[in-house]
Design an enzyme around this catalytic site. Structure first.
Site, short mmCIF file in Angstrom:
data_model
loop_
_atom_site.label_atom_id
_atom_site.label_comp_id
_atom_site.label_asym_id
_atom_site.label_seq_id
_atom_site.Cartn_x
_atom_site.Cartn_y
_atom_site.Cartn_z
N GLY A 1 0.83 -1.21 0.00
CA GLY A 1 0.00 0.00 0.00
C GLY A 1 0.86 1.24 0.00
CB VAL B 1 -2.01 -7.34 0.64
CG1 VAL B 1 -0.76 -6.53 0.39
CG2 VAL B 1 -3.20 -6.47 1.02
CG ASN C 1 0.56 1.29 4.96
OD1 ASN C 1 0.25 2.01 5.91
ND2 ASN C 1 0.19 1.57 3.72
CB SER D 1 -6.38 2.00 13.04
OG SER D 1 -7.16 3.19 13.20
CE1 TYR E 1 -9.30 0.51 8.66
CE2 TYR E 1 -10.00 1.74 10.60
CZ TYR E 1 -9.05 1.47 9.63
OH TYR E 1 -7.85 2.11 9.64
CB ILE F 1 -2.78 10.11 9.10
CG1 ILE F 1 -2.42 9.31 10.36
CG2 ILE F 1 -1.54 10.58 8.36
CD1 ILE F 1 -1.70 10.09 11.45
P1 NAP Z 1 -5.08 5.18 1.37
O1 NAP Z 1 -4.60 6.57 1.21
O2 NAP Z 1 -6.39 4.78 0.81
O3 NAP Z 1 -3.95 4.20 0.79
C1 NAP Z 1 -4.14 2.82 0.88
C2 NAP Z 1 -3.01 2.12 0.16
O4 NAP Z 1 -3.22 0.71 0.24
C3 NAP Z 1 -2.95 2.46 -1.32
O5 NAP Z 1 -1.62 2.39 -1.76
C4 NAP Z 1 -3.78 1.35 -1.94
O6 NAP Z 1 -3.45 1.18 -3.31
C5 NAP Z 1 -3.34 0.18 -1.07
N1 NAP Z 1 -4.27 -0.95 -1.04
C6 NAP Z 1 -5.57 -0.96 -0.68
N2 NAP Z 1 -6.07 -2.20 -0.80
C7 NAP Z 1 -5.05 -2.99 -1.24
C8 NAP Z 1 -4.93 -4.36 -1.57
N3 NAP Z 1 -5.96 -5.21 -1.45
N4 NAP Z 1 -3.73 -4.82 -1.98
C9 NAP Z 1 -2.69 -3.98 -2.09
N5 NAP Z 1 -2.73 -2.68 -1.80
C10 NAP Z 1 -3.91 -2.19 -1.39
O7 NAP Z 1 -5.14 4.77 2.92
P2 NAP Z 1 -4.32 5.31 4.19
O8 NAP Z 1 -5.18 6.26 4.90
O9 NAP Z 1 -2.96 5.71 3.80
O10 NAP Z 1 -4.26 3.96 5.04
C11 NAP Z 1 -3.11 3.13 5.05
C12 NAP Z 1 -3.15 2.28 6.30
O11 NAP Z 1 -3.21 3.13 7.44
C13 NAP Z 1 -4.37 1.37 6.38
O12 NAP Z 1 -3.97 0.11 6.90
C14 NAP Z 1 -5.28 2.10 7.34
O13 NAP Z 1 -6.12 1.20 8.04
C15 NAP Z 1 -4.28 2.74 8.26
N6 NAP Z 1 -4.78 3.93 8.98
C16 NAP Z 1 -5.06 5.09 8.30
C17 NAP Z 1 -5.47 6.22 9.05
C18 NAP Z 1 -5.70 7.57 8.42
O14 NAP Z 1 -6.08 8.50 9.12
N7 NAP Z 1 -5.45 7.75 7.13
C19 NAP Z 1 -5.64 6.12 10.43
C20 NAP Z 1 -5.38 4.91 11.05
C21 NAP Z 1 -4.94 3.83 10.32
P3 NAP Z 1 -4.51 0.56 -4.37
O15 NAP Z 1 -5.85 1.10 -4.02
O16 NAP Z 1 -4.00 0.97 -5.70
O17 NAP Z 1 -4.42 -0.93 -4.19
#
Ligand code: NAP
Length: 256
Positions: free
Chosen positions: A14, A62, A88, A140, A154, A187
């Site tokens: 990711g 993944v 991630n 998270s 989630y 974030i």
């Molecule tokens: P994001 O901006 O939507 O990015 C998600 C990334 O994961 C992208 O690169 C996406 O690429 C990839 N992805 C999604 N499904 C996938 C799959 N099945 N196989 C491979 N790659 C996949 O999300 P984010 O906010 O950065 O979140 C990243 C992580 O941080 C997650 O685990 C999320 O639970 C955690 N998190 C985020 C926050 C926040 O505030 N943003 C807070 C707590 C935790 P593609 O769609 O092209 O596959």
């Protein structure tokens, strides 16, 4: 000062967007050779260009075991091994209980939990061969500490990752591999851009530090777990949330 990570091999699932891209950029700035993965090639290509350094990509889902095996094998081919896996990749579609389908549940668990397990399994031999293998899981605060209507599946997947981390830490210890989790709060990612300024300001107001986190805040926490100096830390969690989980009431937040 921490021992340099210059030249080490890092795989970030990711890594094309958001937090994963931030993690990849922090490692690349530290001199690591980085492979990022995701499903969409054009965002992977853009991310590689923007991150710079020795960054390349593999298209891999993944939630599919074979894709994880291929992303690990390709990283070993390119870098000669894997020292750090940042598991991630994650998704967070909303669904309230009354509307949540079996497919909604399977989708979230399949990517967030199964995807974490598959990625670790796929990298196991390479991380062992490294002699200083590191796994950093992006969990998270949602699930382990907090809840939010619409995200029960989630939250369950993010709490489940921690259960995985704790037992995996035991199994990986004899291989000199550590596994830890970073727990981000809210974030700022490009995914939030469409929510509008008022919504983002309200989110920031719920954080004692009065700002949303930056992707680099998570990247630096991941980098710390990857250092030589963190070699005795395993099975642990690090909340990176500007104090968001701390106020015990609204009043506590208002009295800051
Ligand atoms: P994001 O901006 O939507 O990015 C998600 C990334 O994961 C992208 O690169 C996406 O690429 C990839 N992805 C999604 N499904 C996938 C799959 N099945 N196989 C491979 N790659 C996949 O999300 P984010 O906010 O950065 O979140 C990243 C992580 O941080 C997650 O685990 C999320 O639970 C955690 N998190 C985020 C926050 C926040 O505030 N943003 C807070 C707590 C935790 P593609 O769609 O092209 O596959």
């Amino acid at each position: 000062m921490f021992t340099s990570l210059d030249g080490c091999s890092v795989l970030v699932t990711g890594g094309s967007k958001g937090i994963g891209r931030g993690i990849a950029a922090v490692f690349a700035r530290a001199g690591a050779r980085v492979v990022i993965t995701g499903r969409d090639e054009s965002s992977l290509r853009t991310a590689c260009r923007e991150i710079g350094g020795e960054t390349s990509y593999v298209i891999a889902d993944v939630s599919v075991r074979e894709d994880c095996d291929r992303m690990a094998a390709t990283t070993v081919e390119r870098h000669g091994g894997i020292d750090v896996l940042c598991a991630n990749a994650g998704i967070f579609p909303a669904a309230r209980l009354e509307a949540m389908t079996a497919a909604d549940l399977d989708g979230v668990i399949g990517t967030n939990l199964n995807g974490t397990v598959f990625a670790v399994q796929a990298c196991l031999d390479a991380l062992t061969a490294s002699g200083r293998g590191r796994v950093v899981v992006t969990s998270s605060i949602t699930g382990p500490y907090t809840g939010y209507p619409g995200w029960s599946h989630y939250g369950a997947s993010k709490a489940a990752q921690l259960g995985f981390v704790r037992t995996a830490a035991l199994e990986l210890a004899p291989r000199a591999i550590t596994i830890n989790a970073v727990l981000p709060g809210n974030i700022a990612t490009e995914g939030l851009d469409g929510l509008g300024e008022d919504y983002l300001a309200a989110m920031a107001a719920s954080v004692p530090q009065k700002r949303l986190g930056r992707v680099a805040d998570i990247g630096h926490a991941a980098l710390f777990f990857a250092t030589e100096e963190a070699s005795y830390i395993t099975g642990q969690t690090l909340v990176v949330d500007g104090g968001q989980v701390l106020p015990e009431s609204l009043q506590a937040l208002e009295e800051i």
